[in-house]
Design a protein around this motif. Structure first.
Motif, PDB file in Angstrom:
ATOM      1  N   ASN A  15      61.428  65.267  58.018  1.00  0.00           N
ATOM      2  CA  ASN A  15      60.396  64.583  57.238  1.00  0.00           C
ATOM      3  C   ASN A  15      60.366  65.066  55.790  1.00  0.00           C
ATOM      4  O   ASN A  15      59.369  65.628  55.330  1.00  0.00           O
ATOM      5  CB  ASN A  15      59.031  64.812  57.900  1.00  0.00           C
ATOM      6  N   PRO A  16      61.447  64.859  55.041  1.00  0.00           N
ATOM      7  CA  PRO A  16      61.466  65.282  53.634  1.00  0.00           C
ATOM      8  C   PRO A  16      60.433  64.511  52.823  1.00  0.00           C
ATOM      9  O   PRO A  16      60.162  63.339  53.096  1.00  0.00           O
ATOM     10  CB  PRO A  16      62.892  64.946  53.184  1.00  0.00           C
ATOM     11  N   ILE A  17      59.855  65.184  51.847  1.00  0.00           N
ATOM     12  CA  ILE A  17      58.789  64.545  51.054  1.00  0.00           C
ATOM     13  C   ILE A  17      59.308  64.013  49.723  1.00  0.00           C
ATOM     14  O   ILE A  17      58.584  63.334  48.995  1.00  0.00           O
ATOM     15  CB  ILE A  17      57.635  65.528  50.797  1.00  0.00           C
ATOM     16  N   GLU A  18      60.559  64.320  49.389  1.00  0.00           N
ATOM     17  CA  GLU A  18      61.129  63.830  48.143  1.00  0.00           C
ATOM     18  C   GLU A  18      62.057  62.660  48.421  1.00  0.00           C
ATOM     19  O   GLU A  18      62.787  62.642  49.406  1.00  0.00           O
ATOM     20  CB  GLU A  18      61.904  64.944  47.422  1.00  0.00           C
ATOM     21  N   ASP A  19      62.030  61.683  47.530  1.00  0.00           N
ATOM     22  CA  ASP A  19      62.865  60.492  47.675  1.00  0.00           C
ATOM     23  C   ASP A  19      64.152  60.688  46.891  1.00  0.00           C
ATOM     24  O   ASP A  19      64.247  60.329  45.726  1.00  0.00           O
ATOM     25  CB  ASP A  19      62.110  59.263  47.176  1.00  0.00           C
ATOM     26  N   ARG A  20      65.129  61.269  47.567  1.00  0.00           N
ATOM     27  CA  ARG A  20      66.408  61.536  46.911  1.00  0.00           C
ATOM     28  C   ARG A  20      67.517  60.775  47.622  1.00  0.00           C
ATOM     29  O   ARG A  20      67.549  60.710  48.850  1.00  0.00           O
ATOM     30  CB  ARG A  20      66.714  63.037  46.911  1.00  0.00           C
ATOM     31  N   PHE A  21      68.413  60.219  46.841  1.00  0.00           N
ATOM     32  CA  PHE A  21      69.501  59.428  47.408  1.00  0.00           C
ATOM     33  C   PHE A  21      70.414  60.293  48.281  1.00  0.00           C
ATOM     34  O   PHE A  21      70.837  59.887  49.357  1.00  0.00           O
ATOM     35  CB  PHE A  21      70.315  58.774  46.290  1.00  0.00           C
ATOM     36  N   PHE A  22      70.697  61.501  47.834  1.00  0.00           N
ATOM     37  CA  PHE A  22      71.573  62.388  48.597  1.00  0.00           C
ATOM     38  C   PHE A  22      70.842  63.693  48.864  1.00  0.00           C
ATOM     39  O   PHE A  22      70.429  64.374  47.931  1.00  0.00           O
ATOM     40  CB  PHE A  22      72.870  62.666  47.831  1.00  0.00           C
ATOM     41  N   ASP A  23      70.647  64.017  50.117  1.00  0.00           N
ATOM     42  CA  ASP A  23      69.930  65.259  50.432  1.00  0.00           C
ATOM     43  C   ASP A  23      70.612  66.031  51.559  1.00  0.00           C
ATOM     44  O   ASP A  23      69.972  66.704  52.335  1.00  0.00           O
ATOM     45  CB  ASP A  23      68.480  64.963  50.801  1.00  0.00           C
ATOM     46  N   SER A  24      71.916  65.918  51.632  1.00  0.00           N
ATOM     47  CA  SER A  24      72.743  66.677  52.588  1.00  0.00           C
ATOM     48  C   SER A  24      72.294  66.479  54.031  1.00  0.00           C
ATOM     49  O   SER A  24      72.252  67.425  54.811  1.00  0.00           O
ATOM     50  CB  SER A  24      72.749  68.168  52.234  1.00  0.00           C
ATOM     51  N   PHE A  25      71.969  65.257  54.381  1.00  0.00           N
ATOM     52  CA  PHE A  25      71.515  64.977  55.748  1.00  0.00           C
ATOM     53  C   PHE A  25      72.539  65.419  56.786  1.00  0.00           C
ATOM     54  O   PHE A  25      72.210  66.119  57.752  1.00  0.00           O
ATOM     55  CB  PHE A  25      71.218  63.485  55.915  1.00  0.00           C
ATOM     56  N   LEU A  26      73.787  65.002  56.609  1.00  0.00           N
ATOM     57  CA  LEU A  26      74.811  65.311  57.609  1.00  0.00           C
ATOM     58  C   LEU A  26      75.046  66.809  57.736  1.00  0.00           C
ATOM     59  O   LEU A  26      75.209  67.337  58.845  1.00  0.00           O
ATOM     60  CB  LEU A  26      76.115  64.598  57.264  1.00  0.00           C
ATOM     61  N   VAL A  27      75.049  67.508  56.620  1.00  0.00           N
ATOM     62  CA  VAL A  27      75.256  68.966  56.651  1.00  0.00           C
ATOM     63  C   VAL A  27      74.136  69.628  57.436  1.00  0.00           C
ATOM     64  O   VAL A  27      74.377  70.489  58.307  1.00  0.00           O
ATOM     65  CB  VAL A  27      75.325  69.532  55.216  1.00  0.00           C
ATOM     66  N   GLN A  28      72.907  69.243  57.147  1.00  0.00           N
ATOM     67  CA  GLN A  28      71.766  69.828  57.861  1.00  0.00           C
ATOM     68  C   GLN A  28      71.785  69.453  59.338  1.00  0.00           C
ATOM     69  O   GLN A  28      71.514  70.289  60.212  1.00  0.00           O
ATOM     70  CB  GLN A  28      70.459  69.346  57.234  1.00  0.00           C
ATOM     71  N   ALA A  29      72.107  68.203  59.629  1.00  0.00           N
ATOM     72  CA  ALA A  29      72.135  67.759  61.013  1.00  0.00           C
ATOM     73  C   ALA A  29      73.167  68.526  61.828  1.00  0.00           C
ATOM     74  O   ALA A  29      72.886  68.956  62.959  1.00  0.00           O
ATOM     75  CB  ALA A  29      72.431  66.264  61.062  1.00  0.00           C
TER      76      ALA A  29
END
Length: 228
Positions: A15-29
């Motif tokens: 549940n990130p609160i910032e609207d960023r196009f790239f936020d390393s989703f795959l790396v974190q997942a």
């Protein structure tokens, strides 16, 4: 419980609160998948939480209007029923187009139905294989209040769409942008979420309809001992 504790540790990722196009989703997942294991995450993330009202899978503390009206309709419409077959259709888990069935026994010995559906039906959501997870608040629980009034066979029919990470990413992005104010149904995150659960592919759609009709016909034939 343990699942809630793990969800809390995943809260900033889910549940990130910032609207960023790239936020390393795959790396974190991938990091959390290696840390906890896929089965643990599958049971911790979608089972529900009550500490973040803006977070994914928030359970809340009372029924929303839709389920409340549905329960009222059940109470009124099934008051004279002796037997009810429920087929609850879901999408999003499993390989694309793959059909999975889960059998939830509510108030009847339904071995006849299970036996005649080629062992495809499983006896419990939580132990039925890779695509399943345990949770509270399922629609099957709505029928427990009628136990004794009529018998029930509740079958959940699940159709796979995209890989789990694709679906989770779509849920995460739509939830984030929704709470940040972009609630247009035409927004890319909402269109992405729709695709994640209802692929715009004619072959997938045709298979879902065909398998859905087949399950209904097979179940009715077993239960009523003749084709519909």
């Amino acid at each position: 419980n343990e699942d809630s504790s793990i969800y809390a540790q995943l809260n900033n990722f889910l549940n990130p609160i910032e609207d960023r196009f790239f936020d390393s989703f795959l790396v974190q997942a991938l990091f959390y998948k290696l840390r906890y294991g896929e089965e643990v995450l599958r049971n911790a993330i979608p089972t529900g939480q009550n500490f973040n009202p803006k977070g994914l899978f928030y359970c809340g503390h009372q029924l929303e209007e839709g389920p409340r009206l549905y329960y009222q309709w059940l109470s009124k419409s099934l008051s004279s029923a002796e037997y009810v077959l429920v087929i609850d259709v879901h999408t999003g888990l499993g390989r694309k187009g793959q059909e999975s069935l889960f059998h939830k026994i509510v108030s009847t010995d339904s071995s006849k139905l299970s036996r005649n559906l080629d062992r495809q039906l499983e006896r419990d959501y939580a132990t039925s294989g890779a695509a399943a997870y345990g949770f509270n608040g399922a629609y099957s629980e709505a029928y427990t209040q009628f136990a004794g009034s009529f018998s029930v066979d509740f079958v959940a029919q699940e159709f796979g769409t995209y890989p789990n990470l694709y679906v989770l990413h779509a849920l995460r992005d739509e939830n984030r942008t929704h709470h940040l104010g972009n609630r247009s149904i035409k927004s890319p995150p909402k269109q992405h979420l729709r695709e994640a659960f209802s692929p715009d592919h004619s072959l997938w759609q045709t298979k879902v309809i065909r398998d859905g009709v087949t399950l209904f016909e097979r179940s009715a034939k077993v239960i009523f001992s003749h084709p519909i």
